[in-house]
Design a protein around this motif. Sequence first.
Motif, PDB file in Angstrom:
ATOM      1  N   ALA A   1       6.360  36.123  23.122  1.00 39.41           N
ATOM      2  CA  ALA A   1       6.150  35.035  22.289  1.00 39.41           C
ATOM      3  C   ALA A   1       4.836  35.642  21.373  1.00 39.41           C
ATOM      4  CB  ALA A   1       5.806  33.908  23.201  1.00 39.41           C
ATOM      5  N   GLY A   2       5.078  35.033  20.351  1.00 38.67           N
ATOM      6  CA  GLY A   2       4.173  35.522  19.270  1.00 38.67           C
ATOM      7  C   GLY A   2       4.408  36.509  18.289  1.00 38.67           C
TER       8      GLY A   2
ATOM      9  N   GLN B   1      15.371  23.361  21.887  1.00 46.90           N
ATOM     10  CA  GLN B   1      14.435  24.063  22.864  1.00 46.90           C
ATOM     11  C   GLN B   1      14.998  24.946  23.935  1.00 46.90           C
ATOM     12  OE1 GLN B   1      11.243  21.435  24.147  1.00 46.90           O
ATOM     13  NE2 GLN B   1      10.175  22.844  25.173  1.00 46.90           N
TER      14      GLN B   1
ATOM     15  N   GLU C   1      10.965  38.251  28.901  1.00 43.12           N
ATOM     16  CA  GLU C   1      10.353  38.672  27.621  1.00 43.12           C
ATOM     17  C   GLU C   1      10.019  40.186  27.921  1.00 43.12           C
ATOM     18  OE1 GLU C   1       6.741  36.445  26.834  1.00 43.12           O
ATOM     19  OE2 GLU C   1       7.718  34.578  26.532  1.00 43.12           O
TER      20      GLU C   1
ATOM     21  N   ASP D   1      14.416  37.641  25.066  1.00 43.49           N
ATOM     22  CA  ASP D   1      13.600  37.915  23.741  1.00 43.49           C
ATOM     23  C   ASP D   1      12.497  38.699  23.875  1.00 43.49           C
ATOM     24  OD1 ASP D   1      13.413  37.755  21.155  1.00 43.49           O
ATOM     25  OD2 ASP D   1      14.223  35.553  21.153  1.00 43.49           O
TER      26      ASP D   1
ATOM     27  N   VAL E   1      13.575  30.790  27.237  1.00 39.08           N
ATOM     28  CA  VAL E   1      13.368  32.391  27.425  1.00 39.08           C
ATOM     29  C   VAL E   1      12.801  32.689  28.694  1.00 39.08           C
ATOM     30  CG1 VAL E   1      12.536  34.304  26.135  1.00 39.08           C
ATOM     31  CG2 VAL E   1      13.412  32.464  24.899  1.00 39.08           C
TER      32      VAL E   1
ATOM     33  N   ASP F   1      12.824  31.739  17.308  1.00 33.56           N
ATOM     34  CA  ASP F   1      12.297  30.607  17.555  1.00 33.56           C
ATOM     35  C   ASP F   1      12.334  29.696  16.362  1.00 33.56           C
ATOM     36  OD1 ASP F   1      11.354  31.387  20.172  1.00 33.56           O
ATOM     37  OD2 ASP F   1       9.324  31.730  19.626  1.00 33.56           O
TER      38      ASP F   1
ATOM     39  N   ARG G   1      10.394  37.855  17.705  1.00 34.07           N
ATOM     40  CA  ARG G   1      10.574  36.555  18.522  1.00 34.07           C
ATOM     41  C   ARG G   1      10.629  35.416  17.529  1.00 34.07           C
ATOM     42  NH1 ARG G   1       9.315  34.778  23.575  1.00 34.07           N
ATOM     43  NH2 ARG G   1       9.838  32.473  23.810  1.00 34.07           N
ATOM     44  N   ALA G   2       9.617  35.622  16.592  1.00 31.83           N
ATOM     45  CA  ALA G   2       9.649  34.325  15.372  1.00 31.83           C
ATOM     46  C   ALA G   2      10.850  33.855  14.798  1.00 31.83           C
ATOM     47  CB  ALA G   2       8.248  34.492  14.200  1.00 31.83           C
TER      48      ALA G   2
END
Length: 300
Positions: free
Chosen positions: A198-199, A216, A222, A195, A219, A207, A203-204
């Motif tokens: 993060a952040g 959960q 990244e 993916d 991943v 998630d 990605r959001a």
Amino acid sequence: MELQQMRYVIAVAEEKNFTRAAERCLVVQSALSHQIARLERELGAKLFDRTSRRVELTPAGEAFLPEARQSVEAAERARAEVTAAAGEVRGRLAIGAIPTVGAVDLAASLRDFTARHPQVQISLRMGASGDHIDQIRQGTMDVAFLGLPPGVQPTGVRGVELARGELVALMAPGHPLAEARGLDLQGLADQVFVDFPAGSAGRAQSDQAFAAVGVQRRVAFEVMAVDFFARLIRQGLCIGLLPASIVSEFPDLCAVELRDPPTRVEHLVWSPRRPTPAAAAYLSGLGVADEQLLSSPGRR
């Protein structure tokens, strides 16, 4: 104080290196350093802290930089407005885009714009939506294509909504779930994923969708480049979630539709200030009406 000195300060601030800044400005480093030192003497303050390993703005430099950018932008805009009044669009056009633009054929739009306005210097930066929004606010980017989760509106910019779409699961042909029908996110709980970092907005959306069903996921990879997404999936290392609008670019992989897919919204955004002639011409080519250029963000 000269505009060229301001351009040198901007280049050093962005490159964080005098050598790279000089290469970018097409001058020898000694000339660039001399002009910045001359400007610092005129201002009575140091703009940069220099060490053998890095260059950082001083507090005075932090205060000077946005004003320098505005001055250079105003001068370039004035020149562009004069040529536009004479019937020719010139200047620069900085475009940002997420790696998964699907609502617009970005390459074709650049081809068409260049054919109509060959005197405009175009730059394209691929990256995260949040970074593009920041750069438009700062005045270093004119137009950007974003991908955001539903309900999230870009702030501090003007824009239109381009499209809404669902994500699908992308996997190698030999994957046990490659032929699955009616798959949901719960059914992907044990999978290894690739993916976006993060952040990031990219990605959001995934998630949030997994969190909504209490899953959960893992991943392990990244990355930002969609082509590398596909390469990792192709090797059987993981699966990924990508917009259905772009999976046709990977015909050797299997796209599996989900019953409860993550969704994302594509936006086209630009500066809240009046667009430059080049930006206005590009936006017009994408169907943005003149009255929308200074309107509040809305749907298209």
